[in-house]
Write a protein that holds these residues in place. Structure first.
Motif, PDB file in Angstrom:
ATOM      1  N   GLU A 193       0.825  -1.065  -0.080  1.00  0.00           N
ATOM      2  CA  GLU A 193       0.118  -0.037   0.110  1.00  0.00           C
ATOM      3  C   GLU A 193       0.836   1.152   0.176  1.00  0.00           C
ATOM      4  O   GLU A 193       0.293   2.359  -0.298  1.00  0.00           O
ATOM      5  CB  GLU A 193      -0.813   0.043   1.229  1.00  0.00           C
ATOM      6  CG  GLU A 193      -0.108   0.025   2.542  1.00  0.00           C
ATOM      7  CD  GLU A 193       0.237  -1.047   3.024  1.00  0.00           C
ATOM      8  OE1 GLU A 193       0.741  -1.278   4.266  1.00  0.00           O
ATOM      9  OE2 GLU A 193       0.000  -2.209   2.245  1.00  0.00           O
ATOM     10  N   LEU A 194       2.267   1.132   0.449  1.00  0.00           N
ATOM     11  CA  LEU A 194       2.933   2.319   0.261  1.00  0.00           C
ATOM     12  C   LEU A 194       3.485   2.361  -0.847  1.00  0.00           C
ATOM     13  O   LEU A 194       4.167   3.720  -1.292  1.00  0.00           O
ATOM     14  CB  LEU A 194       4.234   2.031   1.463  1.00  0.00           C
ATOM     15  CG  LEU A 194       3.904   2.019   2.804  1.00  0.00           C
ATOM     16  CD1 LEU A 194       4.848   1.627   3.705  1.00  0.00           C
ATOM     17  CD2 LEU A 194       2.985   3.050   3.348  1.00  0.00           C
ATOM     18  N   PHE A 195       3.551   1.802  -1.876  1.00  0.00           N
ATOM     19  CA  PHE A 195       4.230   2.031  -3.323  1.00  0.00           C
ATOM     20  C   PHE A 195       3.125   1.915  -4.403  1.00  0.00           C
ATOM     21  O   PHE A 195       1.927   1.679  -4.128  1.00  0.00           O
ATOM     22  CB  PHE A 195       5.030   0.660  -3.311  1.00  0.00           C
ATOM     23  CG  PHE A 195       6.116   0.581  -2.450  1.00  0.00           C
ATOM     24  CD1 PHE A 195       7.319   1.160  -2.559  1.00  0.00           C
ATOM     25  CD2 PHE A 195       5.961  -0.008  -1.025  1.00  0.00           C
ATOM     26  CE1 PHE A 195       8.372   1.297  -1.481  1.00  0.00           C
ATOM     27  CE2 PHE A 195       6.878  -0.322  -0.145  1.00  0.00           C
ATOM     28  CZ  PHE A 195       8.039   0.570  -0.489  1.00  0.00           C
ATOM     29  N   TYR A 196       3.554   2.239  -5.642  1.00  0.00           N
ATOM     30  CA  TYR A 196       2.738   2.255  -6.520  1.00  0.00           C
ATOM     31  C   TYR A 196       2.199   1.001  -6.858  1.00  0.00           C
ATOM     32  O   TYR A 196       2.910  -0.116  -6.589  1.00  0.00           O
ATOM     33  CB  TYR A 196       3.445   2.788  -7.953  1.00  0.00           C
ATOM     34  CG  TYR A 196       3.708   4.229  -7.725  1.00  0.00           C
ATOM     35  CD1 TYR A 196       2.602   5.100  -7.823  1.00  0.00           C
ATOM     36  CD2 TYR A 196       4.861   4.889  -8.183  1.00  0.00           C
ATOM     37  CE1 TYR A 196       2.733   6.427  -7.674  1.00  0.00           C
ATOM     38  CE2 TYR A 196       4.987   6.208  -8.074  1.00  0.00           C
ATOM     39  CZ  TYR A 196       4.189   7.103  -7.984  1.00  0.00           C
ATOM     40  OH  TYR A 196       4.268   8.611  -7.726  1.00  0.00           O
ATOM     41  N   LYS A 197       0.981   0.683  -7.533  1.00  0.00           N
ATOM     42  CA  LYS A 197       0.503  -0.534  -7.632  1.00  0.00           C
ATOM     43  C   LYS A 197       1.488  -1.567  -8.531  1.00  0.00           C
ATOM     44  O   LYS A 197       2.165  -0.828  -9.622  1.00  0.00           O
ATOM     45  CB  LYS A 197      -1.061  -0.382  -8.275  1.00  0.00           C
ATOM     46  CG  LYS A 197      -1.653  -1.945  -8.549  1.00  0.00           C
ATOM     47  CD  LYS A 197      -2.995  -1.677  -9.056  1.00  0.00           C
ATOM     48  CE  LYS A 197      -3.582  -2.926  -9.149  1.00  0.00           C
ATOM     49  NZ  LYS A 197      -4.680  -2.837  -9.636  1.00  0.00           N
ATOM     50  N   ASP A 198       1.738  -2.768  -8.180  1.00  0.00           N
ATOM     51  CA  ASP A 198       2.387  -3.753  -9.012  1.00  0.00           C
ATOM     52  C   ASP A 198       3.962  -3.249  -9.093  1.00  0.00           C
ATOM     53  O   ASP A 198       4.512  -3.659 -10.298  1.00  0.00           O
ATOM     54  CB  ASP A 198       1.772  -3.881 -10.524  1.00  0.00           C
ATOM     55  CG  ASP A 198       0.460  -4.601 -10.342  1.00  0.00           C
ATOM     56  OD1 ASP A 198       0.159  -5.300  -9.296  1.00  0.00           O
ATOM     57  OD2 ASP A 198      -0.680  -4.033 -11.006  1.00  0.00           O
ATOM     58  N   THR A 199       4.359  -2.682  -8.244  1.00  0.00           N
ATOM     59  CA  THR A 199       5.728  -2.108  -8.170  1.00  0.00           C
ATOM     60  C   THR A 199       6.610  -3.377  -8.134  1.00  0.00           C
ATOM     61  O   THR A 199       6.569  -4.291  -7.281  1.00  0.00           O
ATOM     62  CB  THR A 199       6.220  -1.035  -7.124  1.00  0.00           C
ATOM     63  OG1 THR A 199       5.484  -0.056  -7.090  1.00  0.00           O
ATOM     64  CG2 THR A 199       7.587  -0.735  -7.189  1.00  0.00           C
ATOM     65  N   VAL A 200       7.420  -3.760  -9.105  1.00  0.00           N
ATOM     66  CA  VAL A 200       8.650  -4.467  -8.901  1.00  0.00           C
ATOM     67  C   VAL A 200       9.966  -3.748  -9.465  1.00  0.00           C
ATOM     68  O   VAL A 200       9.877  -2.981 -10.511  1.00  0.00           O
ATOM     69  CB  VAL A 200       8.196  -5.583 -10.221  1.00  0.00           C
ATOM     70  CG1 VAL A 200       9.580  -6.554 -10.142  1.00  0.00           C
ATOM     71  CG2 VAL A 200       7.242  -6.263  -9.939  1.00  0.00           C
ATOM     72  N   ALA A 244      14.478   7.682  -5.702  1.00  0.00           N
ATOM     73  CA  ALA A 244      14.056   9.172  -5.648  1.00  0.00           C
ATOM     74  C   ALA A 244      12.525   9.366  -5.451  1.00  0.00           C
ATOM     75  O   ALA A 244      11.871   8.320  -5.647  1.00  0.00           O
ATOM     76  CB  ALA A 244      14.264   9.624  -7.052  1.00  0.00           C
ATOM     77  N   GLU A 245      12.069  10.311  -5.034  1.00  0.00           N
ATOM     78  CA  GLU A 245      10.740  10.803  -4.648  1.00  0.00           C
ATOM     79  C   GLU A 245      10.049  10.358  -5.990  1.00  0.00           C
ATOM     80  O   GLU A 245      10.565  10.581  -7.163  1.00  0.00           O
ATOM     81  CB  GLU A 245      10.435  12.280  -4.234  1.00  0.00           C
ATOM     82  CG  GLU A 245      10.775  12.308  -2.610  1.00  0.00           C
ATOM     83  CD  GLU A 245      10.405  13.954  -2.236  1.00  0.00           C
ATOM     84  OE1 GLU A 245       9.456  14.293  -3.056  1.00  0.00           O
ATOM     85  OE2 GLU A 245      11.067  14.225  -1.349  1.00  0.00           O
ATOM     86  N   PRO A 261       4.341   7.133  -4.369  1.00  0.00           N
ATOM     87  CA  PRO A 261       4.069   8.382  -4.499  1.00  0.00           C
ATOM     88  C   PRO A 261       4.953   9.485  -3.804  1.00  0.00           C
ATOM     89  O   PRO A 261       5.490   9.184  -2.760  1.00  0.00           O
ATOM     90  CB  PRO A 261       2.560   8.622  -3.895  1.00  0.00           C
ATOM     91  CG  PRO A 261       2.062   7.236  -3.836  1.00  0.00           C
ATOM     92  CD  PRO A 261       3.456   6.306  -3.728  1.00  0.00           C
ATOM     93  N   SER A 262       4.971  10.600  -4.221  1.00  0.00           N
ATOM     94  CA  SER A 262       5.993  11.537  -3.488  1.00  0.00           C
ATOM     95  C   SER A 262       5.816  11.877  -2.167  1.00  0.00           C
ATOM     96  O   SER A 262       6.674  12.341  -1.427  1.00  0.00           O
ATOM     97  CB  SER A 262       6.193  12.910  -4.664  1.00  0.00           C
ATOM     98  OG  SER A 262       4.840  13.569  -4.715  1.00  0.00           O
ATOM     99  N   GLU A 263       4.695  12.020  -1.776  1.00  0.00           N
ATOM    100  CA  GLU A 263       4.175  12.229  -0.417  1.00  0.00           C
ATOM    101  C   GLU A 263       4.872  10.813   0.504  1.00  0.00           C
ATOM    102  O   GLU A 263       4.780  11.140   1.759  1.00  0.00           O
ATOM    103  CB  GLU A 263       2.690  12.101  -0.146  1.00  0.00           C
ATOM    104  CG  GLU A 263       2.037  11.058  -0.496  1.00  0.00           C
ATOM    105  CD  GLU A 263       1.394  11.422  -1.971  1.00  0.00           C
ATOM    106  OE1 GLU A 263       0.438  10.613  -2.280  1.00  0.00           O
ATOM    107  OE2 GLU A 263       1.844  12.341  -2.378  1.00  0.00           O
ATOM    108  N   ALA A 264       5.177   9.902   0.037  1.00  0.00           N
ATOM    109  CA  ALA A 264       6.006   8.697   0.843  1.00  0.00           C
ATOM    110  C   ALA A 264       7.377   9.083   0.996  1.00  0.00           C
ATOM    111  O   ALA A 264       8.067   8.432   1.828  1.00  0.00           O
ATOM    112  CB  ALA A 264       5.755   7.464   0.138  1.00  0.00           C
ATOM    113  N   GLY A 265       7.889  10.042   0.199  1.00  0.00           N
ATOM    114  CA  GLY A 265       9.222  10.596   0.391  1.00  0.00           C
ATOM    115  C   GLY A 265      10.131   9.584  -0.393  1.00  0.00           C
ATOM    116  O   GLY A 265      10.057   8.824  -1.047  1.00  0.00           O
TER     117      GLY A 265
END
Length: 110
Positions: free
Chosen positions: A40-47, A68-69, A74-78
């Protein structure tokens, strides 16, 4: 930049690992496993497939790979950081960068 203080050359990830270690696969698998634990902290289907040029820095605890952000989350996750701990991955790390009792050569006094 990560600079080798012995010769002034820029360090790459390859330099930090023992020869013959498939560090790209090890790092990619580890980070993808970490991402799968909190998707849930990452973009969907991040690999991620770690490139040779992956951004990193070294601490006394291990190697930190960072993104990088807005690169994998998402950028709000830093800035996303992943610690490759010397304790867990020490068997793969070049002893020049990680000394522990198991990889230090002790010489006996004669």
């Amino acid at each position: 930049f990560n600079i080798d203080l012995l010769n002034g050359n820029e360090l790459s990830l390859k330099d930090l690992f023992n020869p013959g270690v498939d560090y790209i696969n090890i790092l990619s698998n580890y980070i993808n496993n970490k991402i799968s634990q909190t998707p849930e902290l990452f973009y969907k289907d991040t690999v991620v497939d770690i490139p040779d040029s992956q951004a990193f820095y070294i601490t006394d605890k291990g190697i930190v790979l960072f993104f990088a952000e807005d690169e994998i989350a998402p950028s709000e996750a830093g800035i996303q950081k992943f610690l490759i701990s010397f304790e867990e991955f020490g068997q793969y790390i070049n002893p020049r960068f990680y000394c522990n009792p198991q990889n230090v050569i002790r010489r006996r006094k004669k």
